[in-house]
Design an enzyme around this catalytic site. Structure first.
Site, PDB file in Angstrom:
ATOM      1  N   CYS B 137       0.910  -1.319  -0.019  1.00  0.00           N
ATOM      2  CA  CYS B 137       0.218   0.500  -0.165  1.00  0.00           C
ATOM      3  C   CYS B 137       0.976   1.300  -0.221  1.00  0.00           C
ATOM      4  O   CYS B 137       1.556   1.220   1.062  1.00  0.00           O
ATOM      5  CB  CYS B 137      -1.028  -0.023   1.505  1.00  0.00           C
ATOM      6  SG  CYS B 137      -2.462   0.933   1.496  1.00  0.00           S
ATOM      7  N   CYS B 355       3.058   9.216 -39.371  1.00  0.00           N
ATOM      8  CA  CYS B 355       4.499   8.808 -40.140  1.00  0.00           C
ATOM      9  C   CYS B 355       5.134   9.882 -40.015  1.00  0.00           C
ATOM     10  O   CYS B 355       6.682   9.885 -40.530  1.00  0.00           O
ATOM     11  CB  CYS B 355       3.883   7.811 -41.026  1.00  0.00           C
ATOM     12  SG  CYS B 355       5.376   7.327 -41.802  1.00  0.00           S
TER      13      CYS B 355
END
Ligand SMILES: Cc1cc2nc3c(=O)[nH]c(=O)nc-3n(C[C@H](O)[C@H](O)[C@H](O)COP(=O)(O)OP(=O)(O)OC[C@H]3O[C@@H](n4cnc5c(N)ncnc54)[C@H](O)[C@@H]3O)c2cc1C
Ligand SMILES: Cc1cc2nc3c(=O)[nH]c(=O)nc-3n(C[C@H](O)[C@H](O)[C@H](O)COP(=O)(O)O)c2cc1C
Ligand code: SF4
Ligand code: SF4
Ligand code: SF4
Lengths: 444, 425
Positions: B137, B355
């Site tokens: 935790c 691209c």
């Protein structure tokens, strides 16, 4: 409109009328706007932009909605189209931006660009934030004739560019067909006037209503008093049917819609039990649907060619059909049927295309009974209002690609020029482009 | 029908799906509903020494992505806020009523042997199947020297694990925190300490957002916030990698793993199991949709196993693990190029712009009258997959293998590698 037993006012209750004339496409709330905005792919060199006559950067404004930059989103829209709010409501998006949205290919469901555009512009107008500032004064003054979409768009851009503008409008209210023509359920809550206020809040634009070119003003005088003139006078006349004396019960669709738009109480507007609309454009659709919404029992729209030839889009035709309007095609009016001086029916002739593609009557006839007829056969220009010689083209003002008329110093745009279809968005674009060209000319 | 029964860290379970230690396993009421829905086991919400902790209100924050709610979930809750004896009584009752299900009790107590002994005795009295040590935790408890502050120090992990194993015969699972640079160290420590298995990941330290009006971190507690633990679908890739790290590490190869982190459906679960996990645990997906999701998890996993011919979990467990290699062993002669299916293309232009601006300028946009088309320039395409990933149309861009099956060559013997191992020196 005179009343007869079959043409009556108050066919529906106030409540029913109010419901019928509610906003046809209610606005998107925040959550739905975000969801819809997220459907946009943010296309590169997006096809929707090219399909918008005013070239709004659609992917950009939609992305700004999802990011929470609504102000920036509205600016993307309004910098290209100052009537982005009205266009969001009245553009036939199915044949413009949404018609080419790439989402159609995949899902047969475009991004709802119009609804999103309305979301952003409504948000901004609610804030009353006029995004734009005026350039330093040029010292030039321009007269704009006609306060419709073309005139207002031109005036706004001219004022932004630093010029002083006076708009002369023949009617009592500004905004042209936005105020007097567009179907009531497309622009509720006095939107047309709110938009005018928004546009004028830029400053630099004076308006004079109830002043008419040809009656109160002369083009030659305006030309000498101002540095330039823009004509955005729309089309004042409607086309008539030449099939004999018009009996009682036959009305012009445009005039009736004007009454409807200006009526303070729709209950006082008479409407017939049976209505025939003659025409195939959006005005025909609008009058047919509005008649139905006013309580007409039986509405038939009759067009002389096929559904694919109607200038009303598929979406508009379907819209009419779901409002229980019957659409009949390949029928042309032949003569009025009259009883006691009152229209009782119309005799139509069946039509077809001959071998060379020309529309021909087939010499077969059909009689349809009716209590009233609306003519929606298109509008034409009133040109007796110019005492100066202006070149015309197919009954409209001839202009070059920037909107300049044959008279130096006079520009024109909107429905009164040849280019473009008669749509609000084209009028806005032509007003804007003319303003840009006038600015260059004024500074030379 | 495939057999889903399995053994996780020595604890038998009718299926590999456990409810993780969290609000859904907080009390008898939820756990009974979980078992009715079909969950194979639960790890009870972490218990501590009385007096119980106190939680704040305004406990969760989340990340939404493109309309997907709770892509990531963040919380500031602590361990169970109910008295120890109440929890223990309920655990006892549920185990008696559901003997075939796995009931594991999560524990977090201060770092001293006495407290651990005390709580282990108590847990043994319930008949539970095992314990899970919460070393994970990241908030609230670590500041008190518990949870992640133990999990981040391998020596402590080993020490506490050893105390537990020396003081109890219960199977012991150590739950690891991902808030550490190399997950293999605490895993090795757990193993050395005698753990029967590890579970991972616990939540990742996070601040989910800032409210730009109030300038408060969210979730906001009266204008203030704290870092919390991040979980949900967004963390799955991190959990999957950490699972593979432990599963591949020669020192912990055989250490049983119960994987946790963003698991929302049977596919996620199958991926973790194929990476070597013996079972999985779920929290966020239950918090989002309820216990009923297990029905699809069980059904989907068995149908898939039937289709593939796997009769039980062991048949496919770890099959993907051997395919995870270090980068330098990947084949540099493997070559793929993008292929665009022109019929499916909707002309959005996204492959082009990604691209063009971010990859190798390997897509050409051609304008035709009113339309566009997109073509891959093979010489420029490096086969990075980016265009395929951005394309909104399923299967419109695919990657095609274009190499002629040139011999395998990796970086270790590549001429460009200054440290290449060459045969002739
Ligand atoms: C019934 C109807 C429904 C329509 N629905 C739609 C729709 O849904 N969507 C859509 O995109 N388009 C629609 N249109 C078309 C659209 O309204 C027009 O294309 C647009 O309004 C044209 O703008 P404009 O400024 O050129 O002309 P107008 O809007 O006609 O404005 C011209 C202005 O000039 C004023 N004027 C005229 N003569 C003079 C003069 N001599 N002196 C001073 N002022 C003068 C007029 O009073 C008017 O205010 C519709 C048209 C009609 C008739
Ligand atoms: C394909 C790719 C390559 C990256 N290469 C590097 C790198 O070489 N060096 C580096 O410091 N970070 C690298 N990063 C990490 C980014 O700089 C950045 O820290 C990370 O992507 C998180 O930022 P985000 O908000 O864009 O997701 C790379 C990220 C991506 C996606
Ligand atoms: S075409 Fe459609 S998806 Fe593409 S940018 Fe325009 S609205 Fe978005
Ligand atoms: S795979 Fe990469 S380099 Fe090749 S075309 Fe697609 S984006 Fe460009
Ligand atoms: S991303 Fe896909 S759909 Fe869009 S243009 Fe490229 S190939 Fe066509």
């Amino acid at each position: 409109m005179p009343q007869t037993p079959d043409i009556q006012k108050g066919r529906l209750s106030t409540q029913q009328l109010a419901q019928n004339f509610e906003d046809i496409h209610p606005p998107l709330d925040y959550g739905n706007a975000i969801l819809e905005a997220q459907r946009c792919y943010y296309c590169f060199d997006a096809p929707c932009v090219n399909a918008c006559p005013t070239q709004i950067d659609i992917p950009s404004f939609i992305r700004k909605i999802s990011s929470g930059n609504t102000r920036g989103s509205a600016k993307d829209i309004l910098s290209q189209n100052i009537m982005g709010g009205m266009c969001a409501r009245v553009c036939p998006t199915e044949v413009l931006c949404e018609g080419v949205c790439v989402r159609n290919t995949q899902e047969s469901k475009p991004v709802r660009i119009g609804a999103l555009q309305r979301y952003s512009t409504d948000w901004l107008m609610e804030k009353g934030d006029m995004l734009f500032e005026r350039a330093p004064s040029s010292g030039k003054r321009v007269a704009v004739i006609g306060g419709g979409p073309a005139g207002l768009s031109c005036a706004h851009r001219l004022a932004m560019l630093g010029h002083e503008v006076v708009v002369f409008e023949a009617r009592e209210k500004m905004s042209g067909l936005n105020e007097y023509g567009i179907a009531a359920y497309k622009t509720v809550d006095d939107f047309a006037q709110r938009e005018v206020e928004f546009i004028l809040s830029l400053g630099g634009i004076k308006t004079q209503c109830g002043v008419s070119l040809g009656k109160d003003l002369k083009l030659s005088e305006l030309k000498s008093e101002f540095d330039a003139v823009f004509l955005g006078i729309g089309l004042g006349n409607v086309n008539q049917l030449e099939i004999g004396n018009t009996p009682l019960g036959v009305f012009s669709a445009v005039d009736y819609i004007e009454d409807l738009r200006q009526a303070s109480n729709l209950e006082n507007l008479p409407v017939a039990r049976r209505v025939i609309v003659i025409g195939g454009g959006s005005t025909a659709i609008d009058i047919a649907v509005q008649s139905k919404k006013l309580g007409a029992e039986d509405v038939t729209l009759v067009y002389r060619r096929g559904p694919e030839n109607m200038s009303a889009t598929n979406v508009e035709q379907e819209f009419a059909q779901v409002h229980d309007v019957k659409i009949r095609t390949w029928l042309q009016p032949n003569s009025w049927l009259v009883e006691n001086g009152q229209l009782s029916g119309i005799r139509f002739e069946y039509t077809e295309l001959n071998s060379s593609g020309k529309l021909m009557g087939k010499d077969e006839f059909l009689e349809l009974e009716t209590d009233s007829a609306f003519l929606a056969l298109g509008q034409k220009m009133m040109h007796k209002i110019f005492e100066l010689e202006l070149e015309m083209n197919s009954g409209k003002l001839a202009v070059d690609e920037n909107g300049a008329t044959s008279q130096s110093g006079i520009w024109a745009g909107g429905d009164c020029i040849t280019a473009g279809k008669d749509l609000t968005v084209h009028a806005v674009e032509q007003g804007k482009q003319a303003a840009i060209a006038m600015d260059q000319w004024l500074r030379n | 029908m495939a057999d889903l029964s399995c053994t996780i860290a020595g604890i038998p379970s009718p299926n590999p799906f456990w409810v993780a230690s969290a609000p859904p396993s907080d009390k008898y009421y939820n756990v009974e509903r979980a078992f009715k829905a079909g969950w194979g086991g639960v790890v009870w919400k972490t218990l501590g020494i009385d007096p119980p902790i106190v939680n704040v209100t305004s406990r969760y924050g989340s990340v939404e992505l493109n309309g997907q709610k709770m892509m990531g979930l963040n919380n500031n809750e602590l361990i169970s806020d109910r008295p120890l004896d109440v929890n223990l009584a309920e655990i006892k009752q549920i185990k008696e009523e559901w003997p075939d299900r796995a009931v594991v009790v999560s524990l977090m107590v201060p770092c001293n042997q006495k407290d651990w002994e005390y709580i282990l005795r108590k847990v043994e009295g319930t008949g539970a199947d095992g314990v899970e040590l919460n070393f994970g935790c990241p908030h609230g408890m670590s500041e008190r020297g518990m949870g992640a502050s133990v999990g981040q120090v391998p020596e402590y992990v080993e020490m506490v694990t050893r105390w537990v194993k020396e003081n109890s015969n219960l199977p012991c699972i150590v739950k690891l925190t991902p808030n550490i640079t190399d997950i293999r160290y605490p895993a090795r420590a757990a193993k050395t300490g005698g753990a029967d298995g590890v579970s991972l990941i616990n939540t990742i330290s996070s601040i989910v957002s800032v409210n730009l009006d109030s300038m408060s971190p969210e979730p906001s507690i009266e204008g203030k916030g704290t870092h919390g633990g991040y979980c949900g679908p967004a963390v799955k890739p991190i959990a999957l990698n950490m699972t593979s790290e432990i599963a591949r590490d020669p020192e912990t190869l055989d250490l049983p793993i119960s994987s946790i982190g963003g698991i929302s459906n049977w596919k996620d679960a199958a991926e973790f199991i194929s990476m070597g996990a013996e079972g999985v645990q779920v929290c966020t997906a239950i918090m989002h949709h309820g216990f009923r999701i297990v029905e699809d998890m069980i059904e989907g996993l068995s149908y898939w196993m039937d289709e593939k011919g796997y009769q039980n979990i062991e048949d496919f467990r770890g099959l993907a693990k051997k395919n995870v290699v270090d980068w330098q062993y990947l084949n540099l002669n493997y070559n793929i190029k993008a292929r665009i299916n022109q019929e499916l293309c909707v002309e959005c232009g996204l492959c082009f712009i990604s691209c063009e601006d971010a990859s190798h300028q390997a897509i050409k946009m051609k304008k035709h009258d009113g339309s566009r088309s997109f073509e891959v320039i093979d010489q420029e395409c490096v086969g990075c997959n980016l265009c395929m990933l951005v394309c909104p149309v399923e299967n419109c861009i695919t990657m095609e293998r274009v190499d002629s099956g040139k011999e395998y060559q990796n970086w270790t013997n590549h001429p460009n590698n200054p440290m290449a191992v060459t045969e002739t020196a």
